[in-house]
Design a protein around this motif. Sequence first.
Motif, PDB file in Angstrom:
ATOM      1  N   VAL A   1       0.853  -1.201   0.000  1.00 17.67           N
ATOM      2  CA  VAL A   1       0.000   0.000   0.000  1.00 17.67           C
ATOM      3  C   VAL A   1       0.882   1.241   0.000  1.00 17.67           C
ATOM      4  N   ILE A   2       1.880   1.233   0.859  1.00 19.47           N
ATOM      5  CA  ILE A   2       2.787   2.384   0.961  1.00 19.47           C
ATOM      6  C   ILE A   2       3.539   2.589  -0.347  1.00 19.47           C
ATOM      7  N   GLU A   3       3.960   1.500  -0.971  1.00 18.30           N
ATOM      8  CA  GLU A   3       4.652   1.584  -2.265  1.00 18.30           C
ATOM      9  C   GLU A   3       3.764   2.264  -3.311  1.00 18.30           C
ATOM     10  N   CYS A   4       2.510   1.842  -3.392  1.00 20.41           N
ATOM     11  CA  CYS A   4       1.573   2.455  -4.343  1.00 20.41           C
ATOM     12  C   CYS A   4       1.328   3.918  -3.995  1.00 20.41           C
ATOM     13  N   CYS A   5       1.147   4.202  -2.716  1.00 15.53           N
ATOM     14  CA  CYS A   5       0.887   5.577  -2.283  1.00 15.53           C
ATOM     15  C   CYS A   5       2.073   6.486  -2.617  1.00 15.53           C
ATOM     16  N   ASN A   6       3.279   5.978  -2.437  1.00 15.27           N
ATOM     17  CA  ASN A   6       4.460   6.784  -2.765  1.00 15.27           C
ATOM     18  C   ASN A   6       4.507   7.124  -4.244  1.00 15.27           C
ATOM     19  N   LYS A   7       4.123   6.178  -5.091  1.00 16.14           N
ATOM     20  CA  LYS A   7       4.094   6.455  -6.534  1.00 16.14           C
ATOM     21  C   LYS A   7       3.032   7.497  -6.862  1.00 16.14           C
ATOM     22  N   ILE A   8       1.882   7.379  -6.189  1.00 24.54           N
ATOM     23  CA  ILE A   8       0.814   8.368  -6.418  1.00 24.54           C
ATOM     24  C   ILE A   8       1.282   9.748  -5.956  1.00 24.54           C
ATOM     25  N   LYS A   9       1.949   9.803  -4.797  1.00 17.86           N
ATOM     26  CA  LYS A   9       2.445  11.087  -4.272  1.00 17.86           C
ATOM     27  C   LYS A   9       3.401  11.757  -5.246  1.00 17.86           C
ATOM     28  N   GLU A  10       4.244  10.964  -5.888  1.00 18.32           N
ATOM     29  CA  GLU A  10       5.184  11.520  -6.864  1.00 18.32           C
ATOM     30  C   GLU A  10       4.440  12.214  -8.002  1.00 18.32           C
ATOM     31  N   LEU A  11       3.322  11.626  -8.395  1.00 23.33           N
ATOM     32  CA  LEU A  11       2.578  12.131  -9.544  1.00 23.33           C
ATOM     33  C   LEU A  11       1.567  13.210  -9.178  1.00 23.33           C
ATOM     34  N   ASP A  12       0.924  13.038  -8.023  1.00 28.62           N
ATOM     35  CA  ASP A  12      -0.148  13.952  -7.623  1.00 28.62           C
ATOM     36  C   ASP A  12      -0.299  13.932  -6.107  1.00 28.62           C
ATOM     37  N   PRO A  13       0.493  14.748  -5.407  1.00 28.98           N
ATOM     38  CA  PRO A  13       0.503  14.711  -3.938  1.00 28.98           C
ATOM     39  C   PRO A  13      -0.840  15.034  -3.272  1.00 28.98           C
ATOM     40  N   LYS A  14      -1.730  15.707  -3.979  1.00 33.02           N
ATOM     41  CA  LYS A  14      -3.028  16.080  -3.394  1.00 33.02           C
ATOM     42  C   LYS A  14      -4.161  15.193  -3.892  1.00 33.02           C
ATOM     43  N   ASN A  15      -3.817  14.050  -4.462  1.00 30.89           N
ATOM     44  CA  ASN A  15      -4.802  13.131  -5.019  1.00 30.89           C
ATOM     45  C   ASN A  15      -5.798  12.700  -3.950  1.00 30.89           C
ATOM     46  N   LYS A  16      -7.087  12.811  -4.254  1.00 28.91           N
ATOM     47  CA  LYS A  16      -8.143  12.488  -3.287  1.00 28.91           C
ATOM     48  C   LYS A  16      -8.098  11.019  -2.868  1.00 28.91           C
ATOM     49  N   SER A  17      -7.880  10.122  -3.821  1.00 31.79           N
ATOM     50  CA  SER A  17      -7.800   8.693  -3.495  1.00 31.79           C
ATOM     51  C   SER A  17      -6.634   8.415  -2.550  1.00 31.79           C
ATOM     52  N   LEU A  18      -5.528   9.103  -2.784  1.00 32.49           N
ATOM     53  CA  LEU A  18      -4.341   8.938  -1.946  1.00 32.49           C
ATOM     54  C   LEU A  18      -4.663   9.278  -0.493  1.00 32.49           C
ATOM     55  N   ILE A  19      -5.326  10.379  -0.301  1.00 33.52           N
ATOM     56  CA  ILE A  19      -5.673  10.830   1.054  1.00 33.52           C
ATOM     57  C   ILE A  19      -6.586   9.810   1.729  1.00 33.52           C
ATOM     58  N   GLU A  20      -7.572   9.306   0.996  1.00 33.65           N
ATOM     59  CA  GLU A  20      -8.498   8.317   1.559  1.00 33.65           C
ATOM     60  C   GLU A  20      -7.782   7.009   1.908  1.00 33.65           C
ATOM     61  N   ILE A  21      -6.895   6.562   1.021  1.00 32.48           N
ATOM     62  CA  ILE A  21      -6.160   5.314   1.247  1.00 32.48           C
ATOM     63  C   ILE A  21      -5.234   5.466   2.448  1.00 32.48           C
ATOM     64  N   GLU A  22      -4.562   6.597   2.538  1.00 35.17           N
ATOM     65  CA  GLU A  22      -3.666   6.813   3.683  1.00 35.17           C
ATOM     66  C   GLU A  22      -4.438   6.857   5.004  1.00 35.17           C
ATOM     67  N   ASP A  23      -5.631   7.417   4.973  1.00 36.43           N
ATOM     68  CA  ASP A  23      -6.474   7.431   6.182  1.00 36.43           C
ATOM     69  C   ASP A  23      -6.849   6.006   6.580  1.00 36.43           C
ATOM     70  N   GLU A  24      -7.215   5.175   5.594  1.00 39.12           N
ATOM     71  CA  GLU A  24      -7.572   3.782   5.872  1.00 39.12           C
ATOM     72  C   GLU A  24      -6.355   2.972   6.339  1.00 39.12           C
ATOM     73  N   LEU A  25      -5.202   3.303   5.804  1.00 37.55           N
ATOM     74  CA  LEU A  25      -3.968   2.597   6.162  1.00 37.55           C
ATOM     75  C   LEU A  25      -3.662   2.760   7.654  1.00 37.55           C
ATOM     76  N   LYS A  26      -3.982   3.915   8.193  1.00 36.65           N
ATOM     77  CA  LYS A  26      -3.745   4.179   9.617  1.00 36.65           C
ATOM     78  C   LYS A  26      -4.581   3.269  10.512  1.00 36.65           C
ATOM     79  N   LYS A  27      -5.668   2.738   9.973  1.00 37.00           N
ATOM     80  CA  LYS A  27      -6.585   1.908  10.763  1.00 37.00           C
ATOM     81  C   LYS A  27      -6.161   0.452  10.852  1.00 37.00           C
ATOM     82  N   ILE A  28      -5.202   0.037  10.013  1.00 36.32           N
ATOM     83  CA  ILE A  28      -4.797  -1.381  10.064  1.00 36.32           C
ATOM     84  C   ILE A  28      -3.416  -1.543  10.696  1.00 36.32           C
TER      85      ILE A  28
END
Length: 130
Positions: free
Chosen positions: A103-130
């Motif tokens: 998950v972190i690997e995918c999120c890092n790639k998304i951050k490189e391309l679009d740091p304010k991506n809405k999906s990225l923010i939602e996924i990172e929020d969910e990641l904190k829960k596991i």
Amino acid sequence: MTGLFNNPRRHLRTLIKQARKEKDPDKREKKYNEALEYGHGIEKKLEHDPDIAFIIGTIYYIQGDPEKTLEYMDKTLEIGMFDLDALAIKASVYLNLKNKEKVIECCNKIKELDPKNKSLIEIEDELKKI
């Protein structure tokens, strides 16, 4: 009606729309399977089209098949390595599988391309829960 078959992406999306509208779960599943059958039928002819791989992967995602979803999202990213939607779906699948590292690997790639991506923010929020 022939115009519909001249654009395979449009026809595949139409099949998915029909499946989504279906209220009966068995009929809906059958329609998704019809869409997959059509998608696989055009896949070889359009093997360098990231949209076809993405759409097929999305059907597998809807059907809850993580292995096939990842396979097709990887194909999408091989062709179009900057596909944010494919990266977000991969991250979501890995999130459901509780594979934090991926998950972190995918999120890092998304951050490189679009740091304010809405999906990225939602996924990172969910990641904190596991």
